[in-house]
Design an enzyme around this catalytic site. Structure first.
Site, PDB file in Angstrom:
ATOM      1  N   HIS A  84       0.870  -1.183   0.000  1.00  0.00           N
ATOM      2  CA  HIS A  84       0.000   0.000   0.000  1.00  0.00           C
ATOM      3  C   HIS A  84       0.906   1.232   0.000  1.00  0.00           C
ATOM      4  CE1 HIS A  84      -2.812   2.923   1.842  1.00  0.00           C
ATOM      5  NE2 HIS A  84      -3.789   2.124   1.466  1.00  0.00           N
TER       6      HIS A  84
ATOM      7  N   ASP B  55       2.928  -4.722   8.156  1.00  0.00           N
ATOM      8  CA  ASP B  55       1.734  -3.912   7.936  1.00  0.00           C
ATOM      9  C   ASP B  55       0.537  -4.852   8.099  1.00  0.00           C
ATOM     10  OD1 ASP B  55      -0.504  -2.735   6.861  1.00  0.00           O
ATOM     11  OD2 ASP B  55       0.495  -1.929   5.084  1.00  0.00           O
TER      12      ASP B  55
ATOM     13  N   GLN C 210      -4.672  -5.144   6.863  1.00  0.00           N
ATOM     14  CA  GLN C 210      -5.694  -6.074   6.360  1.00  0.00           C
ATOM     15  C   GLN C 210      -5.701  -7.398   7.106  1.00  0.00           C
ATOM     16  OE1 GLN C 210      -8.013  -5.344   4.152  1.00  0.00           O
ATOM     17  NE2 GLN C 210      -7.185  -3.335   3.638  1.00  0.00           N
TER      18      GLN C 210
ATOM     19  N   LYS D 110     -10.645  -0.885  10.418  1.00  0.00           N
ATOM     20  CA  LYS D 110     -10.762  -2.096   9.583  1.00  0.00           C
ATOM     21  C   LYS D 110     -11.052  -3.335  10.442  1.00  0.00           C
ATOM     22  CE  LYS D 110      -7.456  -0.321   6.180  1.00  0.00           C
ATOM     23  NZ  LYS D 110      -8.185   0.066   4.964  1.00  0.00           N
TER      24      LYS D 110
ATOM     25  N   CYS E 255      -4.698   2.377  -3.750  1.00  0.00           N
ATOM     26  CA  CYS E 255      -3.448   2.896  -3.141  1.00  0.00           C
ATOM     27  C   CYS E 255      -2.288   1.928  -3.360  1.00  0.00           C
ATOM     28  CB  CYS E 255      -3.617   3.185  -1.652  1.00  0.00           C
ATOM     29  SG  CYS E 255      -4.735   4.524  -1.326  1.00  0.00           S
TER      30      CYS E 255
HETATM   31  N1  PLP Z   1      -1.796  -0.865   4.541  1.00  0.00           N
HETATM   32  C1  PLP Z   1      -2.754  -1.559   3.943  1.00  0.00           C
HETATM   33  C2  PLP Z   1      -2.469  -2.932   3.423  1.00  0.00           C
HETATM   34  C3  PLP Z   1      -4.033  -1.017   3.815  1.00  0.00           C
HETATM   35  O1  PLP Z   1      -5.001  -1.719   3.223  1.00  0.00           O
HETATM   36  C4  PLP Z   1      -4.280   0.283   4.321  1.00  0.00           C
HETATM   37  C5  PLP Z   1      -5.592   0.908   4.151  1.00  0.00           C
HETATM   38  O2  PLP Z   1      -6.336   0.593   3.262  1.00  0.00           O
HETATM   39  C6  PLP Z   1      -3.235   0.960   4.959  1.00  0.00           C
HETATM   40  C7  PLP Z   1      -2.010   0.348   5.050  1.00  0.00           C
HETATM   41  C8  PLP Z   1      -3.430   2.303   5.545  1.00  0.00           C
HETATM   42  O3  PLP Z   1      -4.354   2.257   6.585  1.00  0.00           O
HETATM   43  P1  PLP Z   1      -4.948   3.590   7.213  1.00  0.00           P
HETATM   44  O4  PLP Z   1      -5.452   4.401   6.049  1.00  0.00           O
HETATM   45  O5  PLP Z   1      -6.038   3.129   8.101  1.00  0.00           O
HETATM   46  O6  PLP Z   1      -3.829   4.271   7.930  1.00  0.00           O
END
Ligand code: PLP
Length: 405
Positions: free
Chosen positions: A122, A199, A202, A225, A363
């Site tokens: 992401h 990370d 998900q 999430k 993203c």
């Molecule tokens: N990493 C992954 C794999 C994600 O799916 C997301 C959000 O969609 C993020 C990081 C970023 O999360 P946040 O926008 O809640 O900080």
């Protein structure tokens, strides 16, 4: 087997009509809906014991502090951390990753050092490292993603070198659903002398997380999430690392003593929580995690996997539809493109049928480039989704293809 009827009743938004049709919410990877217990925790705090935490001696302040710290204890158990000192509250995964990049990264990354990420990250697990590498003249290396939307462990280990300082890796891809072998990667990275950030944006909602078993150095996830509120997230870090890292933001709460000449900093975890935190959402996060635990992740996972298999089997049969991401180990979501159909147009037609899916690059622009596509249509499942909703999606897709061809 999950009792989806009674579960759905606990999510008031699922009663909503959209464009005259019952809402079919399949955008759970972007954010999940909230059960009544989470909404109640928010209103309960604001209507009964709203107060600033930690410093007050009055009853309301004590109640708010206890509830806030109770969430920390719940998070500790939820991800299997050793102590609550290792649980830092953030705004979300993005802030957690940035915290590590700005503190640990600025202290430990030097010219010529290497940071490894994967080709399915992401943007929030790319850009902070890119900024850091540019500033420090370090090198960002990327594990290549194969046609199935996965990568082989050997392709990762081949990138490890004595210059590797950090591996920052997504556990579950938000664009493909791929589950990465993070435990094996962590072991290999440690052998090479590198730290690992996972990370978990998900993965936290689907997989059983035990940071001690994984042996990761950092783990970040977002409350919104995991059926919790927006604006609250968690960064786990091993205690010795968090202790030696420089502070992130300066302000109230993160200090021990301040004079104009010098400031000494607070102990963990407060050292990284400057200013009045997001008290209400932190408190409500506990309700969300308790909710998940009360049902049990194995049962939730079994239900979601059933939906994933059911959806995949039906979508695969649609002529002109191509699933992007066919890794052997996947969870919760299916991403696809359709010949001659722009994802954005499909989303508009599906929305008119009350169906919420996500379209675009999710993203993950470098990943989309890897597959030579501008974006996908993504349906992502949660514990309250049903096979009837998958049927509605499939019917909606067939209608879309008919309308646009
Ligand atoms: N990493 C992954 C794999 C994600 O799916 C997301 C959000 O969609 C993020 C990081 C970023 O999360 P946040 O926008 O809640 O900080």
């Amino acid at each position: 087997m999950l009792m989806t009827d009674s579960i759905r009743q606990q999510f008031p938004i699922l009663e909503r009509m959209v464009k005259g049709k019952p809402l079919v919410y399949l955008d759970n990877a972007a954010t999940s809906q909230k059960p009544q217990v989470v909404i109640d925790a928010l209103t309960d705090y604001y209507s009964r014991y709203n107060a600033n935490i930690h410093r007050g001696i009055h009853t309301l302040a004590e109640e708010a502090t206890m509830a806030y710290e109770a969430t920390r204890a719940t998070v500790k158990d939820f991800i299997g951390a050793e102590t609550t000192e290792e649980i830092i509250f953030t705004r979300g995964t993005t802030e957690g990753i940035n915290l590590v990049a700005y503190t640990w990264g600025r202290k430990h990354i030097n010219a010529g050092d290497e940071i490894i990420i994967s080709g399915m990250e992401h943007h929030s697990n790319i850009v902070p490292w890119q900024i850091l590498c540019q500033e420090k003249q370090a090198l960002l290396k990327v594990i290549p993603v194969n046609d199935a939307g996965a990568f082989a462990l050997e392709d990762f280990t081949a990138l490890l070198s004595p210059r590797t300082k950090l591996v920052s890796i997504v556990q579950v891809s938000n664009a493909l659903g791929t589950v990465n072998p993070v435990k094996e990667m962590i072991a290999a990275a440690h052998q090479a002398g590198a730290l690992v950030l996972v990370d978990g944006a998900q993965s936290a909602v689907h997989l059983d997380i035990n940071v001690q078993d994984l042996d990761c150095d950092f783990f970040a996830f977002s409350g919104h999430k995991v059926y919790g509120p927006t604006g609250i997230g968690v960064l786990y870090g091993k205690k010795d690392l968090l202790e030696e890292m420089p502070v992130f933001q300066g302000g109230g709460e993160m200090i021990k003593e301040v004079s104009f000449e010098q400031t000494t900093f607070n102990e963990l975890p407060y050292k990284y929580e400057a200013g009045t935190p997001n008290i209400a959402d932190t408190i409500a996060l506990k309700a969300a995690l308790d909710y998940i635990s009360s049902i049990g992740k194995p049962a939730i996972r079994a239900h979601e996997n059933e939906l994933l298999e059911y959806a995949t089997a039906q979508l695969e049969n649609i002529p002109g539809l191509r699933i992007i991401g066919k890794a052997a180990h996947k969870v919760s979501l299916v991403s696809f493109v359709i010949d001659g159909v722009h994802p954005q147009d499909a989303a508009i037609i599906l929305d008119n049928l009350g169906i919420a899916v996500r379209t675009g690059h999710h993203c993950t622009q470098p990943l989309m480039k890897r597959f030579g596509i501008p974006g996908t249509i993504r349906a992502s499942f949660a514990l309250y989704n049903t096979k009837a909703e998958v049927d509605a999606l499939v019917t909606g897709i067939l209608k879309t293809i008919k309308m646009l061809s």
